[in-house]
Enzyme design. Structure first.
Site, mmCIF file in Angstrom:
data_model
loop_
_atom_site.group_PDB
_atom_site.id
_atom_site.type_symbol
_atom_site.label_atom_id
_atom_site.label_comp_id
_atom_site.label_asym_id
_atom_site.label_seq_id
_atom_site.Cartn_x
_atom_site.Cartn_y
_atom_site.Cartn_z
ATOM 1 N N LYS A 116 46.635 36.582 30.679
ATOM 2 C CA LYS A 116 45.761 37.181 29.671
ATOM 3 C C LYS A 116 46.200 36.833 28.244
ATOM 4 O O LYS A 116 45.376 36.780 27.335
ATOM 5 C CB LYS A 116 45.723 38.705 29.823
ATOM 6 C CG LYS A 116 45.362 39.237 31.204
ATOM 7 C CD LYS A 116 43.928 38.937 31.594
ATOM 8 C CE LYS A 116 43.403 39.817 32.720
ATOM 9 N NZ LYS A 116 44.009 39.592 34.037
HETATM 10 C C1 PLP Z 1 43.437 39.542 35.282
HETATM 11 C C2 PLP Z 1 44.249 38.893 36.342
HETATM 12 C C3 PLP Z 1 43.655 38.177 37.394
HETATM 13 C C4 PLP Z 1 42.163 38.085 37.569
HETATM 14 O O1 PLP Z 1 41.536 37.380 36.545
HETATM 15 P P1 PLP Z 1 39.950 37.591 36.291
HETATM 16 O O2 PLP Z 1 39.663 36.820 35.082
HETATM 17 O O3 PLP Z 1 39.770 39.073 36.108
HETATM 18 O O4 PLP Z 1 39.273 37.097 37.520
HETATM 19 C C5 PLP Z 1 44.491 37.535 38.300
HETATM 20 N N1 PLP Z 1 45.831 37.636 38.215
HETATM 21 C C6 PLP Z 1 46.431 38.324 37.232
HETATM 22 C C7 PLP Z 1 47.907 38.399 37.207
HETATM 23 C C8 PLP Z 1 45.668 38.963 36.259
HETATM 24 O O5 PLP Z 1 46.269 39.654 35.282
#
Ligand code: PLP
Length: 464
Positions: A116
């Site tokens: 993120k």
């Molecule tokens: C947010 C997240 C995901 C999923 O990503 P999306 O964009 O919501 O599909 C997968 N793995 C981790 C560690 C995340 O923080």
């Protein structure tokens, strides 16, 4: 003004918006998601030319196509440089070989140790800049399954004229994830542990937006992956990885809210050639069922050891439906309204065929996730986190394929130390940046799953 710097809503009833409008608003006023009016295009030669370039320079080339006159090139460049200055690896998103034609695309080298950061570190800086230029205040309300919250707090904590409210499902995030959110010490950060699921938290955020007077009064904004700027920033690593491999690859993506994998579709629509995009889910397999059975139906959320994917309603799927329907906003609006009412959508055959031409899907339960972490540690000594393991297991289920297979590795294993310990018998090494949060005092509010109370809480904190 280029069409790729004008934005339209997937539901077709919002005025066109600029990049800065989209950045500051998140959700479109008709309840839809913003999309560029047309995708920018990169030629095969331009994409091949990304090989060996600095990640920041590729990010600049891609983002500048969307920015229009919202920011000058110098401003965009400055914020991209600052966003990635704090990353632990100079490559930002290093492509790490596993065995044979298999690779891990490591996306967790930012300040909060999950992918993120890659988008939110840029988004936060552009956001603060837009607010300075336009004046005014913003109230950011984010629902998080664990990682968006800490990444948003790392990007926006302590900034003037911004208040940040983060709702996480109480008891459903790892201890490290919770502490990363609750120990920031910033006065403008407010954590709510919601007595409900992630989907409940996401619904509350959507409902707050639907209360138009309230939303306008407080300057409500979303930085969840429904914010198009995140999608644009995440498309960059599909380009850098593909350019480095010099061949079309298959990408296997641990999927929750469908943001990260949709960034892959976005890259393809901008000219990238990939073999397949593979949706890897845990036992919250709504997306796998949608693809494989043609029925998009939300059930009860299962609590798994890959909590950042414990999601039943994949918000960004609306973007893929919009594209797969040939950008039919009227159909998309009806489909999403029906889904909101019935929690079920039967995907029409032509739309499904479009989706299947691009995506595959596989789901993995907790037992296989643990086995995969254990097996990878045994054969390579590499410790992967449970989200990455869900994708590695999906890769195993796909069987051998000729092309490069790239697993998006979305989090550092130490963020999910309990699950990793269960898998391999010893805790993963804890980086200093994570160990720190274990001793700091926590600040959070436990609240019932009730819209009116959350709204009251927000108003009272803004007044105080
Ligand atoms: C947010 C997240 C995901 C999923 O990503 P999306 O964009 O919501 O599909 C997968 N793995 C981790 C560690 C995340 O923080």
């Amino acid at each position: 003004m280029s069409q790729s710097s004008q934005f339209i809503s997937t539901r077709g009833e919002a005025p066109q918006a600029s990049f800065a409008d989209v950045l500051l608003a998140g959700l479109a006023p008709d309840g839809g998601l913003y999309m560029p009016a047309a995708w920018p295009h990169f030629s095969a030669a331009e994409i091949a030319g990304f090989k060996g370039k600095r990640y920041q320079d590729v990010a600049f080339e891609i983002l500048s196509r969307f920015v229009g006159d919202s920011f000058t090139p110098a401003e965009l460049r400055e914020d991209i440089e600052a966003a990635y200055a704090g990353f632990e690896r100079p490559e930002i998103a290093p492509l790490s070989p596993m065995s044979g034609n298999r690779y891990l695309l490591e996306l967790f080298h930012g300040p909060t140790f999950a992918f993120k950061d890659i988008a939110l570190q840029i988004l936060g800086r552009l956001f603060a800049r837009a607010l300075r230029q336009r004046g005014g205040k913003a109230t950011i309300v984010a629902a998080t399954s664990g990682d968006t919250g800490s990444a948003a707090i790392a990007a926006l904590g302590g900034l003037p004229n911004i208040e940040v409210f983060v709702l996480h499902p109480k008891g459903r995030v790892s201890e490290v994830q919770r502490r990363q959110m609750t120990t920031s010490g910033h006065a403008n950060v407010h954590n709510i542990a919601l007595e409900g699921s992630f989907d409940d938290a996401q619904s509350i955020v959507k409902d707050l937006f639907a209360q138009k007077d309230f939303a306008r009064e407080v300057g409500l904004t979303a930085v969840n992956s429904i914010n198009f700027v995140r999608i644009a920033a995440q498309s960059v690593y599909y380009f850098t990885a593909s350019a480095a491999l010099e061949r079309p690859a298959t990408f296997i993506v641990p999927t929750g809210n469908f943001g990260d994998i949709f960034a892959g579709e976005a890259a393809e629509r901008m000219g990238l050639v990939a073999k397949r995009l593979v949706i890897a889910t845990n036992s919250n397999d709504i997306m796998a069922r949608a693809l494989n059975e043609g029925i998009y139906a939300a059930g009860e959320t299962h609590h798994t050891i890959s909590p950042s994917m414990d999601i039943q309603m994949a918000s960004n799927f609306e973007r893929a439906l919009f594209e797969a329907s040939g950008r039919d906003a009227g159909w998309t609006r009806l489909a999403m309204e029906n889904f909101a009412r019935d929690r079920r959508l039967d995907i029409p055959e032509p739309v499904l065929a479009q989706l299947r031409a691009r995506y595959d899907a596989r789901s993995t339960d907790d037992v296989d996730t643990l086995t995969t972490i254990n097996a990878i540690a045994g054969t390579s000594g590499r410790i992967i986190d449970p989200h990455t393991a869900v994708a590695v297991n999906a890769l195993r289920k796909l069987g051998f394929r000729e092309e490069p297979m790239v697993v998006l590795s979305t989090a550092h294993p130490a963020k999910f130390a309990d699950a990793v310990t269960r898998a391999i018998g010893t805790p993963p090494p804890m980086p200093e940046g994570l160990r720190r949060v274990l001793d700091l005092p926590e600040k959070l509010e436990i609240m019932p799953n009730k819209l009116s109370l959350i709204r009251q809480f927000i108003s009272s904190r803004l007044a105080g």
